[in-house]
Enzyme design. Structure first.
Site, PDB file in Angstrom:
ATOM      1  N   SER A  81      14.186  28.553 127.941  1.00  0.00           N
ATOM      2  CA  SER A  81      15.442  29.231 128.499  1.00  0.00           C
ATOM      3  C   SER A  81      15.897  30.153 127.652  1.00  0.00           C
ATOM      4  CB  SER A  81      16.550  28.119 128.549  1.00  0.00           C
ATOM      5  OG  SER A  81      17.883  28.671 128.626  1.00  0.00           O
ATOM      6  N   TYR A 127      22.173  21.570 125.380  1.00  0.00           N
ATOM      7  CA  TYR A 127      21.032  21.992 126.091  1.00  0.00           C
ATOM      8  C   TYR A 127      20.415  23.215 125.555  1.00  0.00           C
ATOM      9  CZ  TYR A 127      18.501  24.432 129.672  1.00  0.00           C
ATOM     10  OH  TYR A 127      17.746  25.100 130.454  1.00  0.00           O
ATOM     11  N   LYS A 135      16.258  23.103 123.967  1.00  0.00           N
ATOM     12  CA  LYS A 135      15.041  23.988 124.230  1.00  0.00           C
ATOM     13  C   LYS A 135      14.810  24.605 123.044  1.00  0.00           C
ATOM     14  CE  LYS A 135      15.247  23.533 128.676  1.00  0.00           C
ATOM     15  NZ  LYS A 135      13.900  22.797 129.394  1.00  0.00           N
TER      16      LYS A 135
END
Length: 346
Positions: free
Chosen positions: A132, A157, A161
Site C-alpha cells: 500500500s 494498518y 504493510k
C-alpha cells in the site's frame, strides 16, 4: 513476456473473495491461469465466486480457511502446490486499525508469515504481495517513487504493510522464491460488466463506495474530512486507480517473476494513475459523469489521514509493461453502475 507460460500456472489467491482479490481472479482466469482461492469471509462474501464464474465461465477452487491457522494453511499448500501466490488477505481499515491495533498486527502479520513459509516450503516460484502507498507515511512531496524515503506510518494498518514488506525481504534472503511488492494507491471502481465491485460486509470506509452509498440513499450524507489542508481546495489529495487496472498489474507481476525477467529477487512497484485528485474533485467527477447531486458536509481532519500522495508508476510501466487504462470518470461511472446493480435498481 511470453504469455504461453501462463497456461501451466496454478495461482493461489489469498483474500480472493475480497474487492481487489475477486477482480484479480477474473483477470488471471481470462489470461488462462488456474486459480485457487482462500478467504475466511471476515469482510467479504463467497457469493462473489458465482459472479466470477458468470463473467469468466470458469470455476475457482475455494477454501474458507483463516491463514492465521498454521496447520490449515500448511495443508492447503501441500495439497495445491501452487506455482504462484498473490497475498491479499489482510484487514484494511485505517480507522479500525487505530482502535484495534492488536487485531491488525496479529491478523495481517501472522497470516503473511504462515502463507510465506508454506509457499517457500512447497516450492512456490512467485509471491506477489498486496502492499500500500500507506508505507510511505506523510511524504513531504509527490509524486512518490519506490525509492522515496518512508516516513513513520500514519496508521497501524500502514505499519503492518511496512512490516510485511520487511518480513518478505528478510524471509526470502535464502529462498528460491521471488517476490513483487505492489504498493497500491486508492483502488476504486468496479468491473465493467456490473457483476463485480466493492461490497465489504462491514460499513464501507473508502471514499468511492461512501459516495455511491450516499447517492443511492443508504447514507444521509457524506463527510469530507479536512478542508484546511495545503492543497488546491483544502481537501486531501489521493491517487485513485481503477480496480481492473490494478488486477491486470498482478497478472503481469506474476508473469514477470515466473519468466525470470526480474533483475532482483524482490522488487517494488507503485500502482496508481500518477496524478492526484482531491476529495472534492472526486465528488465533482461523480456528480458530473452520473448527473447526480451529492449531499455532503465538511468536517474536521481525521486521525491517520495522509495529506497528499500520488504515484510515479514509471517502474511498473518499464518493467511490467503496465499502465492505467481507466480514468477517474470511468471509476465513478462503473462504481455507480455496480451500486445500482447491487441494490437491484439498474
Amino acid at each position: 513476456i511470453a504469455s504461453n507460460i501462463t497456461f501451466f500456472m496454478k495461482i493461489l489467491v489469498t483474500g480472493g473473495t475480497g474487492y481487489i482479490g475477486s477482480h484479480t481472479i477474473v483477470d488471471l482466469l481470462e489470461q488462462g491461469m488456474e486459480v485457487v482461492c482462500i478467504d475466511n469471509g471476515i469482510n467479504s462474501d463467497q457469493n462473489v465466486l458465482k459472479s466470477i464464474e458468470e463473467i469468466t465461465g470458469k470455476k475457482v477452487g475455494f477454501y474458507p480457511n483463516d491463514l492465521c491457522d498454521n496447520e490449515a494453511t500448511k495443508h492447503i499448500f501441500e495439497t495445491e502446490k501452487p506455482d504462484g501466490v498473490i497475498h491479499f488477505a489482510a484487514l484494511k481499515s485505517v480507522g479500525d486499525s487505530m482502535t484495534q491495533p492488536f487485531e491488525y498486527f496479529r491478523n495481517n502479520l501472522l497470516s503473511l508469515i504462515n502463507t510465506l513459509q508454506h509457499a517457500h516450503n512447497t516450492g512456490t516460484k512467485a509471491f506477489v504481495f498486496s502492499s500500500s502507498c500507506t508505507v510511505y507515511g506523510n511524504v513531504s512531496h509527490s509524486p512518490v517513487t519506490e525509492d522515496t524515503a518512508q516516513q513513520p506510518a500514519a496508521s497501524v494498518y500502514g505499519r503492518t504493510k511496512q512490516m510485511g514488506e520487511v518480513i518478505i525481504e528478510d524471509a526470502l534472503q535464502k529462498s528460491e522464491m521471488k517476490a513483487s511488492l505492489l504498493r497500491y494507491f486508492n483502488p476504486a471502481g468496479a468491473h465493467p460488466s456490473g457483476k463485480l465491485g466493492e461490497s465489504p460486509l462491514q460499513l464501507a470506509q473508502n471514499l468511492v463506495p461512501v459516495i455511491t452509498e450516499t447517492a443511492i440513499g443508504q447514507r444521509a450524507s457524506l463527510q469530507v474530512f479536512g478542508t484546511d489542508y495545503n492543497t488546491r481546495d483544502g481537501s486531501c489529495i489521493r491517487d485513485f486507480i481503477h480496480v481492473c487496472d490494478l488486477a491486470r498489474a498482478h497478472t503481469l507481476a506474476l508473469r514477470y517473476l515466473i519468466s525470470n525477467a526480474n533483475a532482483q529477487s524482490i522488487e517494488t512497484f507503485n500502482l496508481g494513475m500518477g496524478q492526484g485528485v482531491t476529495v472534492l474533485e472526486a465528488i465533482n467527477a461523480f456528480e458530473k459523469v452520473n448527473g447526480i447531486k451529492l449531499n455532503y458536509t465538511l468536517a474536521d481532519r481525521r486521525e491517520g489521514d495522509v495529506i497528499a500522495i500520488y504515484s510515479d508508476y514509471s517502474r511498473a510501466k518499464e518493467k511490467l509493461g503496465w499502465q492505467p487504462q481507466y480514468t477517474i470518470e470511468d471509476i465513478m461511472k462503473t462504481a455507480w453502475q455496480w451500486e445500482l446493480n447491487k441494490n437491484n435498481k439498474a
